[in-house]
Design an enzyme around this catalytic site. Structure first.
Site, PDB file in Angstrom:
ATOM      1  N   HIS A 105       0.843  -1.194   0.000  1.00 37.51           N
ATOM      2  CA  HIS A 105       0.000   0.000   0.000  1.00 37.51           C
ATOM      3  C   HIS A 105       0.881   1.248   0.000  1.00 37.51           C
ATOM      4  O   HIS A 105       1.240   1.758   1.072  1.00 37.51           O
ATOM      5  CB  HIS A 105      -0.916   0.008   1.222  1.00 37.51           C
ATOM      6  N   GLY A 118      -3.313  -3.659  11.598  1.00 37.64           N
ATOM      7  CA  GLY A 118      -3.797  -4.185  10.327  1.00 37.64           C
ATOM      8  C   GLY A 118      -5.309  -4.248  10.363  1.00 37.64           C
ATOM      9  O   GLY A 118      -5.981  -3.653   9.515  1.00 37.64           O
ATOM     10  N   LEU A 150      -8.360  -2.742  11.055  1.00 40.11           N
ATOM     11  CA  LEU A 150      -8.487  -1.290  11.189  1.00 40.11           C
ATOM     12  C   LEU A 150      -9.212  -0.894  12.472  1.00 40.11           C
ATOM     13  O   LEU A 150     -10.173  -1.532  12.900  1.00 40.11           O
ATOM     14  CB  LEU A 150      -9.209  -0.721   9.971  1.00 40.11           C
ATOM     15  N   HIS A 172      -3.814   3.075  -3.535  1.00 40.03           N
ATOM     16  CA  HIS A 172      -4.116   2.569  -2.202  1.00 40.03           C
ATOM     17  C   HIS A 172      -3.517   1.197  -1.937  1.00 40.03           C
ATOM     18  O   HIS A 172      -2.754   1.029  -0.976  1.00 40.03           O
ATOM     19  CB  HIS A 172      -5.630   2.521  -1.982  1.00 40.03           C
ATOM     20  N   GLU A 191     -17.639  -4.565  24.652  1.00 40.31           N
ATOM     21  CA  GLU A 191     -16.749  -5.709  24.811  1.00 40.31           C
ATOM     22  C   GLU A 191     -15.506  -5.594  23.936  1.00 40.31           C
ATOM     23  O   GLU A 191     -14.398  -5.973  24.354  1.00 40.31           O
ATOM     24  CB  GLU A 191     -17.501  -7.002  24.466  1.00 40.31           C
ATOM     25  N   PHE A 240     -20.756 -13.171  24.487  1.00 40.71           N
ATOM     26  CA  PHE A 240     -20.364 -11.886  23.924  1.00 40.71           C
ATOM     27  C   PHE A 240     -18.885 -11.840  23.533  1.00 40.71           C
ATOM     28  O   PHE A 240     -18.389 -10.784  23.121  1.00 40.71           O
ATOM     29  CB  PHE A 240     -20.707 -10.762  24.900  1.00 40.71           C
ATOM     30  N   HIS A 289     -28.270 -15.804  24.349  1.00 42.43           N
ATOM     31  CA  HIS A 289     -27.276 -15.600  25.395  1.00 42.43           C
ATOM     32  C   HIS A 289     -26.573 -16.892  25.814  1.00 42.43           C
ATOM     33  O   HIS A 289     -25.722 -16.861  26.706  1.00 42.43           O
ATOM     34  CB  HIS A 289     -27.932 -14.966  26.630  1.00 42.43           C
TER      35      HIS A 289
END
Length: 698
Positions: free
Chosen positions: A53, A141, A143, A288, A439, A465, A501
């Site tokens: 990039h 990496g 993002l 890019h 989280e 979660f 859950h």
């Protein structure tokens, strides 16, 4: 009462850059000759690799040149010295920007390694990797996660300063700088962590937003129309917007303004041109995610007036970029300050060094042994999440580096102990974080705290979660971050909340992730051992998977207690010398089912001989020597039954072709926990019946 972070006035505690005279005026060669060195190295390396990039490094080269040469306090010869500024490249796809900066500044990163960018075995991987390249503070990496790690680092700096700094001794006093792009802003994690950073008032966090308007798919106006400056102001950030990212004076003034903020993190919104300097492709997505092409590389050289061949930097430019002399002076001045601090505050100094080096306090092992013995002697039937809370009560006072919290589930996760002091934004030295329902942010910030050093972070949520934070757990494992992941409500036994859950596949997800150590304890003793293992581990994260419901204390002799730490051990078998007929292997809440079934058959007319193996940690067991593993699970015993209220996939290697598995490979159901367990085959009666059938099958 909540404990709040102390705010440090910039005039009352000079920064490390002030101490060493780090801010310096530009010198010849000129700014653009210096920034063009980054542009050319980046485009040449990408071209040589035929992948990478180039656009971001070329676009942010001017910002990086001002920051690294005039403000960043670091020593290339000692990349890990304690009071260095942290630099994070959240838009890590532009890794050649960082590699160019490291090489030019004098780090141990040769031009030959830049020439072999993205090649196997080199220290210039496609994205920056912590522990691979000197000067890389975190692996980036995915993002947005670099920004999140930077928030954790800045929080660590602020808390360590509140703990250890004294008048005229600003021992901990450094900035965290982070580069980020449009992709980081679009990822949801940026919203989570930016909100917390503003709430905590992290005045030493300075972020540079590369606002070039381009992503891989093209101009971002079609999918990113946020008012970013307003968004960050709403979070409580100081924002400097409309910074010309190619005007060194504008950049310089923006950084100076940001460094004057003591009560808020700063976002510098820098307008840049992606691929700056490439005459036919700059400003477009063509720069890019791929090489410019030989023709455009040649045209860029001509446009920039750069006459050197690939991977050659003129001597004058190389000398102007070198930070070795200044970095050494900065570090040595700090070391002198630290030596004087040691004389005046010897106990604080020794504690600081212990925490920075990640060493445990003297006597911890003996205290842990005593606590585990106490748990076996005095334990009762409680949920392992409650047992985890008891572990915090016992281990917490021994470990001032312990810092933790929960994603809005503190009472359920039992993560807040009596010594917890809540971190807010006004006063000193807390150790407990209310992350809110975030989280992902919790886990990425924990990674930043661990990477900074001086802390052992832990964080709690429901096991289901884990889905929200899965990528951050993977990054923790990849980097070897020392942190404790607390996951409660570990099965369909949580009951009435239903399948949304109730975790099913999550244990397997954790176990399949390299370098994550996973413990699912069956009682207070195994929980205490698991916590000890997590605390003593230094090379990666540990997941503690804990029950909602109460589990009975299992009976053990002292030699059995000693083998819990080996990941799996013989919990029960009938007395006598006759050969064993079968094995039951179980974890967590299912261990009691195994005990009841084995004892029922032992007491039956035929008195069947079945061994019960508790396996709280598969990965720890797999690291034991072959002799021990075969002693626990004798190869000759092929009638085996594994029991776990989760996916069956990980158990086939233990039971073999002749064995059986009682597991759950479907989603759960809403209802009282006990009824749901029985519905899916997890009752003593059903386990006993399965065991009888296994023995009958021969």
């Amino acid at each position: 009462m909540p404990t709040q972070i102390a705010k440090r006035k910039r005039k009352s505690a000079p920064s490390n850059s002030d101490l060493a005279g780090c801010v310096r005026p530009p010198v010849e060669p000129g700014h653009f000759e210096l920034s063009n060195a980054i542009r050319v190295l980046s485009m040449d390396a990408v071209q040589q690799a035929r992948s990478g990039h180039p656009g971001m490094p070329m676009g942010m080269a001017d910002i990086a040149t001002v920051l690294w040469r005039e403000f960043l306090c670091h020593d290339p010869a000692q990349p890990q010295w304690g009071n260095r500024d942290r630099f994070v490249l959240s838009n890590g796809h532009g890794s050649m920007l960082l590699y160019s900066l490291l090489h030019l500044s004098g780090y141990d990163l040769s031009m030959e390694e830049l020439r072999h960018f993205r090649q196997l075995g080199q220290r210039t991987p496609g994205h920056p990797e912590y522990g691979v390249t000197p000067g890389v503070e975190t692996t980036t990496g995915p993002l947005g996660q670099g920004l999140a790690n930077a928030v954790g680092m800045a929080l660590a700096e602020q808390l360590m300063a509140a703990k250890f700094n004294r008048a005229r001794f600003p021992i901990i006093d450094h900035y965290t700088y982070v580069f980020l792009g449009d992709g980081c802003q679009m990822e949801g994690i940026s919203h989570e962590v930016a909100s917390l950073a503003g709430r905590w008032g992290l005045g030493k966090l300075i972020a540079f937003y590369d606002d070039n308007g381009i992503s891989i798919d093209g101009c971002v106006r079609g999918w990113l129309s946020d008012d970013t400056p307003m968004r960050f102001r709403a979070y409580g950030w100081h924002v400097v917007d409309e910074v010309d990212g190619h005007d060194p004076q504008a950049i310089r003034e923006a950084i100076r303004e940001a460094r004057q903020q003591s009560n808020a993190p700063s976002l510098l919104c820098c307008k840049t041109v992606i691929g700056r300097g490439a005459p036919n492709k700059q400003g477009s997505a063509a720069t890019h995610g791929g090489p410019l092409g030989e023709g455009e590389v040649a045209a860029t050289r001509e446009a920039l007036g750069w006459n050197e061949p690939p991977f050659v930097v003129p001597k004058a430019i190389g000398q102007a970029w070198s930070a070795t002399q200044q970095g050494r002076a900065l570090r040595e001045r700090w070391e002198t300050l630290l030596a004087n601090y040691a004389k005046k505050f010897p106990l604080l100094h020794s504690e600081l060094l212990r925490r920075q080096q990640g060493e445990l306090p003297k006597g911890f092992a003996a205290d842990a042994d005593e606590f585990i013995e106490q748990c076996q002697r005095d334990g009762t039937a409680i949920a392992t999440r409650q047992a985890s809370g008891q572990c915090l009560e016992r281990y917490g006072p021994l470990l001032p580096e312990l810092i933790g919290g929960s994603a809005d589930l503190s009472p359920s996760n039992n993560t807040r102990w009596s010594g917890s002091h809540i971190i807010t934004n006004d006063e000193a030295a807390g150790n407990y974080i209310h992350f809110g329902a975030r989280e992902f942010a919790m886990t990425t910030i924990m990674n930043g705290l661990a990477l900074h050093g001086g802390f052992l972070p832990y964080g709690g949520t429901f096991l289901v979660f884990l889905d929200y934070s899965r990528s951050a757990v993977r990054m923790a494992a990849l980097m070897g971050c020392r942190c404790v992941l607390i996951y409660t409500h570990d099965s369909v036994a949580l009951g009435e909340d239903g399948p949304t859950h109730q975790p099913v596949e999550h244990l397997s997800m954790l176990r399949l992730t390299p370098n994550v150590s996973v413990w699912r304890p069956c009682d207070t003793v195994e929980t205490a051992v698991a916590w000890r293992a997590a605390i003593e581990r230094s090379d990666g994260p540990t997941a503690l998977v804990l029950s909602r419901q109460a589990l009975p204390l299992q009976m053990r002799a002292p030699d059995q207690v000693a083998t819990v730490s080996r990941g799996a051990y013989i919990l029960w078998e009938p007395p006598g010398e006759e050969p064993l007929e079968a094995l039951i292997i179980a974890t967590g809440s299912e261990v009691e089912l195994a005990i009841v079934a084995a004892q029922a058959l032992a007491n039956s007319k035929r008195s069947r001989r079945v061994r019960v193996v508790s396996m709280p940690s598969m990965d720890v067991f797999e690291r034991q020597d072959k002799e021990y593993r075969q002693a626990v699970l004798p190869p000759a015993i092929t009638r085996r039954l594994a029991i776990e209220a989760g996916s069956s996939g990980m158990w086939h290697k233990y039971v073999g072709d002749r064995g059986r598995i009682i597991a759950l490979d479907s989603f759960g159901a809403s209802g009282p926990g006990g009824a749901v367990l029985a519905h899916f085959g997890f009752s003593s009666k059903q386990v006993t019946a399965q065991l009888r059938q296994l023995l009958k099958a021969g």
